[in-house]
Design an enzyme around this catalytic site. Structure first.
Site, PDB file in Angstrom:
ATOM      1  N   ARG A  17       0.803  -1.212   0.000  1.00 54.23           N
ATOM      2  CA  ARG A  17       0.000   0.000   0.000  1.00 54.23           C
ATOM      3  C   ARG A  17       0.843   1.273   0.000  1.00 54.23           C
ATOM      4  O   ARG A  17       0.665   2.160  -0.837  1.00 54.23           O
ATOM      5  CB  ARG A  17      -0.912   0.049   1.246  1.00 54.23           C
ATOM      6  CG  ARG A  17      -2.204  -0.687   1.134  1.00 54.23           C
ATOM      7  CD  ARG A  17      -2.590  -1.238   2.494  1.00 54.23           C
ATOM      8  NE  ARG A  17      -1.589  -2.233   2.845  1.00 54.23           N
ATOM      9  CZ  ARG A  17      -1.684  -3.508   2.476  1.00 54.23           C
ATOM     10  NH1 ARG A  17      -2.735  -3.929   1.859  1.00 54.23           N
ATOM     11  NH2 ARG A  17      -0.716  -4.387   2.745  1.00 54.23           N
ATOM     12  N   THR A  18       1.758   1.380   0.980  1.00 53.37           N
ATOM     13  CA  THR A  18       2.477   2.649   1.162  1.00 53.37           C
ATOM     14  C   THR A  18       3.341   2.965  -0.056  1.00 53.37           C
ATOM     15  O   THR A  18       3.372   4.101  -0.535  1.00 53.37           O
ATOM     16  CB  THR A  18       3.344   2.568   2.441  1.00 53.37           C
ATOM     17  OG1 THR A  18       2.533   2.060   3.495  1.00 53.37           O
ATOM     18  CG2 THR A  18       3.891   3.919   2.827  1.00 53.37           C
ATOM     19  N   LYS A  73      25.868  -5.241  -0.616  1.00 51.54           N
ATOM     20  CA  LYS A  73      27.334  -5.344  -0.730  1.00 51.54           C
ATOM     21  C   LYS A  73      28.017  -4.563   0.396  1.00 51.54           C
ATOM     22  O   LYS A  73      29.222  -4.353   0.365  1.00 51.54           O
ATOM     23  CB  LYS A  73      27.788  -4.792  -2.077  1.00 51.54           C
ATOM     24  CG  LYS A  73      27.192  -5.519  -3.276  1.00 51.54           C
ATOM     25  CD  LYS A  73      27.612  -4.815  -4.565  1.00 51.54           C
ATOM     26  CE  LYS A  73      26.772  -5.286  -5.733  1.00 51.54           C
ATOM     27  NZ  LYS A  73      26.913  -4.421  -6.901  1.00 51.54           N
ATOM     28  N   ARG A 101      11.126   3.908   3.836  1.00 49.86           N
ATOM     29  CA  ARG A 101      10.696   2.941   4.866  1.00 49.86           C
ATOM     30  C   ARG A 101      11.934   2.188   5.309  1.00 49.86           C
ATOM     31  O   ARG A 101      12.705   1.712   4.469  1.00 49.86           O
ATOM     32  CB  ARG A 101       9.652   1.973   4.309  1.00 49.86           C
ATOM     33  CG  ARG A 101       9.357   0.837   5.293  1.00 49.86           C
ATOM     34  CD  ARG A 101       8.154   0.032   4.905  1.00 49.86           C
ATOM     35  NE  ARG A 101       6.935   0.778   5.150  1.00 49.86           N
ATOM     36  CZ  ARG A 101       5.716   0.226   5.103  1.00 49.86           C
ATOM     37  NH1 ARG A 101       5.577  -1.053   4.807  1.00 49.86           N
ATOM     38  NH2 ARG A 101       4.645   0.958   5.334  1.00 49.86           N
ATOM     39  N   HIS A 149       4.586   5.758  11.706  1.00 46.57           N
ATOM     40  CA  HIS A 149       4.139   5.615  10.308  1.00 46.57           C
ATOM     41  C   HIS A 149       3.200   6.811  10.077  1.00 46.57           C
ATOM     42  O   HIS A 149       1.977   6.667  10.051  1.00 46.57           O
ATOM     43  CB  HIS A 149       3.420   4.285  10.151  1.00 46.57           C
ATOM     44  CG  HIS A 149       3.145   3.879   8.730  1.00 46.57           C
ATOM     45  ND1 HIS A 149       3.315   4.722   7.650  1.00 46.57           N
ATOM     46  CD2 HIS A 149       2.704   2.696   8.221  1.00 46.57           C
ATOM     47  CE1 HIS A 149       2.983   4.067   6.543  1.00 46.57           C
ATOM     48  NE2 HIS A 149       2.613   2.840   6.859  1.00 46.57           N
TER      49      HIS A 149
HETATM   50  N1   CP Z   1      -0.435  -0.014   5.859  1.00 45.53           N
HETATM   51  C1   CP Z   1       0.786  -0.281   5.368  1.00 45.53           C
HETATM   52  O1   CP Z   1       1.793   0.318   5.760  1.00 45.53           O
HETATM   53  O2   CP Z   1       0.794  -1.279   4.429  1.00 45.53           O
HETATM   54  P1   CP Z   1       2.082  -1.724   3.617  1.00 45.53           P
HETATM   55  O3   CP Z   1       3.027  -2.394   4.575  1.00 45.53           O
HETATM   56  O4   CP Z   1       1.578  -2.674   2.553  1.00 45.53           O
HETATM   57  O5   CP Z   1       2.718  -0.503   3.030  1.00 45.53           O
END
Ligand code: CP
Length: 310
Positions: free
Chosen positions: A59-60, A87, A109, A137
């Site tokens: 999603r993100t 590496k 992320r 998040h």
């Molecule tokens: N909600 C969320 O962060 O989903 P993903 O891990 O798929 O990005």
């Protein structure tokens, strides 16, 4: 033009209530745009954004990429699994090499809590946190609050329970900050082993009984058990977790009132939530995903407007 008080989105903790409202008002305009036949605006034609994902995401990652493309930014994607990180290249070297290619903004992320704060002290680019380990998040919490606002008209005064693996959840912490800044009441619910000690100090209520928590709330945000972050067993078996904390249609239908059901995804159907709940009219799970694009467009647009471009 109104501006955010921050130059990076490192976490909700650093945002003001005014920042959150500005993001939502901006997202309202972008939501209209992405529902038009032509879903794109030329606003960020001069901006290049790198999406750096050191952890899995569906999603993100896609939501950020779509948000960037809808704003006409140039986009490059980086996945740690297929990169020279394997590496031995450090995070700072990796990012500085990407920035040398004239990148303006980094969406990242990373599994390490605080990776973005660390990076912000060492690189010269705007940083957006797309999830840092068990810490924050922020765009998930923003799209969650935006979806509550859309469904219930306002977040202020609403009662929201976050259910499940609070201990390992960056969604929980960012939601607690976001909801409280907007004047919502927040409760966490789950097995005692998955509720962090002293969480009450954040001003949240704690409830171990799911039915009591659901009877209290207007909104239930059901979280996944983050097995990938658990070093030991926190409950005896999945079956026992489901019996105590799984949300079923029967539980939902027997409540005194109709509540809104949310989930950040990915869902484990039949564990934290049954399919008939996930797909029910009380669920706004896919609205959350839709709103994620508009909210991320707003965040990117507002942060890009703070970059000295010409
Ligand atoms: N909600 C969320 O962060 O989903 P993903 O891990 O798929 O990005």
């Amino acid at each position: 033009m109104k501006n955010l008080s921050v130059n990076h989105l490192l976490g909700i903790k650093q945002l003001t209530e005014d920042d959150i409202q500005l993001i939502f008002e901006t997202a309202d305009s972008f939501k209209k745009i992405i529902n038009r036949p032509i879903k794109k605006v030329p606003t960020l034609r001069d901006i290049t954004i790198a999406n750096l994902f050191f952890e899995n995401s569906t999603r993100t990652r896609l939501s950020f990429e779509l948000a960037e493309k809808r704003l006409s930014a140039d986009v490059v994607n980086f996945s740690a699994a297929s990169s020279s990180v394997k590496k031995g290249e450090t995070l700072i070297d990796t990012v500085n090499n990407i920035l040398a290619m004239k990148v303006d903004m980094v969406v990242m992320r990373h599994p390490n809590p605080g990776a973005h704060v660390f990076l912000s002290k060492h690189i010269d680019a705007t940083i957006i946190n797309a999830g840092d380990g068990t810490h924050e998040h922020p765009t998930q919490a923003l799209l969650d609050s935006y979806s509550i606002r859309e469904k219930l008209g306002d977040v202020t005064g609403k009662k929201v329970v976050i259910v499940g693996d609070i201990k390992h959840s960056r969604v929980a912490l960012s939601n607690i900050y976001a909801l409280q800044k907007q004047g919502a009441e927040v409760m966490v619910c789950g097995p005692a082993t998955l509720i962090p000690k002293y969480i009450e100090k954040l001003g949240v209520k704690v409830e171990y009984n799911l039915k009591k928590a659901l009877n209290w709330c207007d909104v239930a945000n059901m979280l996944r058990i983050q097995l990938e972050r658990q070093d030991i067993k926190y409950f005896p078996t999945q079956r026992e977790y489901v019996l105590q904390y799984g949300l079923t249609k029967e539980i939902l239908d027997n409540l005194d009132k109709e509540i809104v059901v949310m989930h950040p995804g990915p869902i484990n159907r039949g564990v934290e939530i049954t399919s008939d709940v996930a797909d029910s009219k009380q669920s706004i799970i896919l609205n959350q995903v839709e709103n994620g694009v508009a909210v991320r467009m707003a965040v990117i647009y507002l942060l890009a407007s703070k970059i000295k471009r010409y």
